[in-house]
Design a protein around this motif. Structure first.
Motif, PDB file in Angstrom:
ATOM      1  N   PHE A 135      -9.087  10.092 -55.283  1.00 50.32           N
ATOM      2  CA  PHE A 135     -10.467   9.793 -55.668  1.00 50.32           C
ATOM      3  C   PHE A 135     -11.275   9.238 -54.493  1.00 50.32           C
ATOM      4  O   PHE A 135     -12.472   9.514 -54.376  1.00 50.32           O
ATOM      5  CB  PHE A 135     -10.481   8.797 -56.830  1.00 50.32           C
ATOM      6  N   VAL A 194     -17.668  12.605 -61.674  1.00 49.25           N
ATOM      7  CA  VAL A 194     -16.270  12.932 -61.985  1.00 49.25           C
ATOM      8  C   VAL A 194     -15.738  11.990 -63.067  1.00 49.25           C
ATOM      9  O   VAL A 194     -15.076  12.419 -64.021  1.00 49.25           O
ATOM     10  CB  VAL A 194     -15.399  12.847 -60.716  1.00 49.25           C
ATOM     11  N   LEU A 195     -16.033  10.703 -62.937  1.00 47.76           N
ATOM     12  CA  LEU A 195     -15.585   9.717 -63.933  1.00 47.76           C
ATOM     13  C   LEU A 195     -16.174  10.023 -65.302  1.00 47.76           C
ATOM     14  O   LEU A 195     -15.484   9.943 -66.330  1.00 47.76           O
ATOM     15  CB  LEU A 195     -15.980   8.306 -63.497  1.00 47.76           C
ATOM     16  N   GLU A 234     -10.911   4.396 -60.594  1.00 48.10           N
ATOM     17  CA  GLU A 234     -10.495   5.694 -61.120  1.00 48.10           C
ATOM     18  C   GLU A 234      -9.337   5.576 -62.099  1.00 48.10           C
ATOM     19  O   GLU A 234      -8.662   6.573 -62.393  1.00 48.10           O
ATOM     20  CB  GLU A 234     -10.101   6.617 -59.962  1.00 48.10           C
ATOM     21  N   GLY A 289     -18.912  10.987 -57.332  1.00 45.36           N
ATOM     22  CA  GLY A 289     -17.723  10.291 -57.808  1.00 45.36           C
ATOM     23  C   GLY A 289     -17.919   9.781 -59.225  1.00 45.36           C
ATOM     24  O   GLY A 289     -17.027   9.914 -60.081  1.00 45.36           O
ATOM     25  N   ASP A 304      -4.633   8.201 -63.558  1.00 40.22           N
ATOM     26  CA  ASP A 304      -5.216   7.900 -62.249  1.00 40.22           C
ATOM     27  C   ASP A 304      -5.684   9.206 -61.609  1.00 40.22           C
ATOM     28  O   ASP A 304      -4.933  10.183 -61.538  1.00 40.22           O
ATOM     29  CB  ASP A 304      -4.183   7.216 -61.355  1.00 40.22           C
ATOM     30  N   ILE A 305      -6.933   9.241 -61.164  1.00 38.77           N
ATOM     31  CA  ILE A 305      -7.480  10.439 -60.519  1.00 38.77           C
ATOM     32  C   ILE A 305      -6.899  10.561 -59.115  1.00 38.77           C
ATOM     33  O   ILE A 305      -6.975   9.621 -58.311  1.00 38.77           O
ATOM     34  CB  ILE A 305      -9.014  10.381 -60.454  1.00 38.77           C
ATOM     35  N   VAL A 316     -10.154  18.941 -59.883  1.00 37.56           N
ATOM     36  CA  VAL A 316      -9.711  17.546 -59.819  1.00 37.56           C
ATOM     37  C   VAL A 316      -8.399  17.462 -60.590  1.00 37.56           C
ATOM     38  O   VAL A 316      -8.239  18.097 -61.632  1.00 37.56           O
ATOM     39  CB  VAL A 316     -10.753  16.595 -60.454  1.00 37.56           C
ATOM     40  N   ILE A 353     -12.730  12.009 -52.668  1.00 35.70           N
ATOM     41  CA  ILE A 353     -13.878  12.601 -53.368  1.00 35.70           C
ATOM     42  C   ILE A 353     -15.145  11.809 -53.055  1.00 35.70           C
ATOM     43  O   ILE A 353     -16.206  12.382 -52.745  1.00 35.70           O
ATOM     44  CB  ILE A 353     -13.618  12.627 -54.889  1.00 35.70           C
ATOM     45  N   ASN A 354     -15.053  10.477 -53.112  1.00 37.09           N
ATOM     46  CA  ASN A 354     -16.207   9.634 -52.786  1.00 37.09           C
ATOM     47  C   ASN A 354     -16.637   9.810 -51.338  1.00 37.09           C
ATOM     48  O   ASN A 354     -17.835   9.866 -51.024  1.00 37.09           O
ATOM     49  CB  ASN A 354     -15.874   8.160 -53.051  1.00 37.09           C
TER      50      ASN A 354
END
Length: 361
Positions: free
Chosen positions: A224, A239-240, A263, A236, A220-221, A299, A227-228
């Motif tokens: 997240f 990042v994924l 995420e 975002g 799990d980030i 991250v 970040i969005n």
């Protein structure tokens, strides 16, 4: 009714119809080997699936003799699906170089046998090689069977592969998760039963069950949503994508990497024991922490992991155990890895008798 011994050889069309009803990629690969063995009337055929490292490959084989063995029949398909990682043999390297240079199959005559190697093609590259031996040189009919089957199944496999992938990251999607858990459970159970059968033999070789188990981890980030909110959904998504890239680089080709949505990611991989699994996951966590994401810079991820064994075969139970460990990691500082088994032993989590639904996390 037509007697089985009087039936003619299986037709290419019938075999293609049967193959294209399969919706599982690994079972499809195994069935392709079996189909070619039957059509060419050979006892054994193998596949070398190349890894990104270009030094190792996954070796799988179909043997008609194995399938006819009463003691092994019930295990044969599940064991062949989970293949063995080996160093690429020199003869296969030679065949690969020949194929890349000449654009033709590799056929090597040695005394009373012909070694035949056909390429399995992906986009602009060879992703694997199909090998078998004959007592004679390939006939035109045999070459037509091989080329036709490989061409048609390549297109079908591409469609099948596409249907099982997450559109953004290219990882396996959530819909394929439970089916993969079922296959692993069958494999683990088969290995356990096989281990019991040979357990009293002196000086025996270690069985597959003794040397490799499976571990599942939820990734799990951290933060997240923040970040969005700060950088927008386009970043975002970036990042994924980058996280999935690092994940592919960190784990092996045949390890199962899923995006569950948002995420959340899941990885299922082979490990000899919990310590080895812990090292692999910690290495991945550190890789993510050290990676420099554009604009965002750092991250981090939190992970909850558990071993897949004879105690927990249900997908909902396995994911529930890992989810408990992930929750503990998130609640105790984030950017860390915890194993359910360790938390249970130390009294930090409770062994829930009611399994947690996959859709609950």
């Amino acid at each position: 009714m037509l007697d089985k011994k009087d039936a003619g050889p299986p037709s290419l069309l019938n075999k293609l119809v049967s193959l294209t009803t399969i919706r599982d990629i690994e079972l499809f690969e195994f069935s392709l080997l079996k189909t070619l063995a039957e059509l060419l009337r050979i006892n054994q055929i193998s596949m070398y699936s190349l890894n990104q490292t270009d030094t190792t490959c996954w070796f799988s084989t179909y043997s008609a003799n194995l399938a006819q063995d009463d003691n092994k029949r019930q295990f044969s398909e599940s064991q062949e699906i989970y293949t063995t990682e080996i160093t690429i043999p020199e003869e296969i390297r030679t065949a690969q170089l020949w194929i890349e240079t000449t654009k033709k199959p590799y056929i090597h005559h040695q005394v009373d046998r012909y070694l035949v190697v056909y390429p399995i093609l992906a986009v602009n590259k060879i992703e694997g090689m199909l090998t078998f031996e004959l007592s004679h040189s390939l006939t035109e009919d045999e070459m037509l069977i091989i080329s036709s089957l490989l061409s048609i199944t390549h297109n079908f496999r591409s469609l099948l592969d596409e249907s099982q992938k997450d559109k953004l990251t290219g990882l396996l999607n959530r819909q394929t998760f439970e089916e993969n858990i079922k296959k692993i459970s069958v494999h683990t159970l088969s290995s356990d039963m096989n281990q019991e059968q040979v357990g009293n033999e002196p000086n025996r070789r270690k069985s597959y069950a003794e040397t490799e188990r499976f571990c599942l981890a939820i990734v799990d980030i951290d933060d997240f949503k923040s970040i969005n909110d700060r950088f927008g959904h386009i970043m975002g998504d970036e990042v994924l994508l980058l996280l999935s890239y690092v994940m592919k680089q960190n784990f092996r080709t045949r390890d199962l990497l899923f995006r569950f949505g948002g995420e959340e990611f899941v990885v299922i991989f082979r490990a000899s024991n919990k310590e080895e699994a812990h090292r692999a996951l910690e290495r991945f966590r550190n890789k993510i922490q050290e990676y420099r994401f554009p604009q965002i810079d750092t991250v981090t991820i939190s992970m909850g992991a558990t071993l897949i064994n004879e105690v927990n075969y249900l997908a909902s139970e396995i994911i529930g155990r890992a989810d408990q460990a992930l929750y503990y990691a998130k609640q105790n500082g984030k950017n860390q890895l915890h194993f359910y088994e360790n938390l249970l032993q130390n009294g930090h989590v409770v062994d829930k008798k009611e399994v947690i639904s996959i859709d609950s996390f």
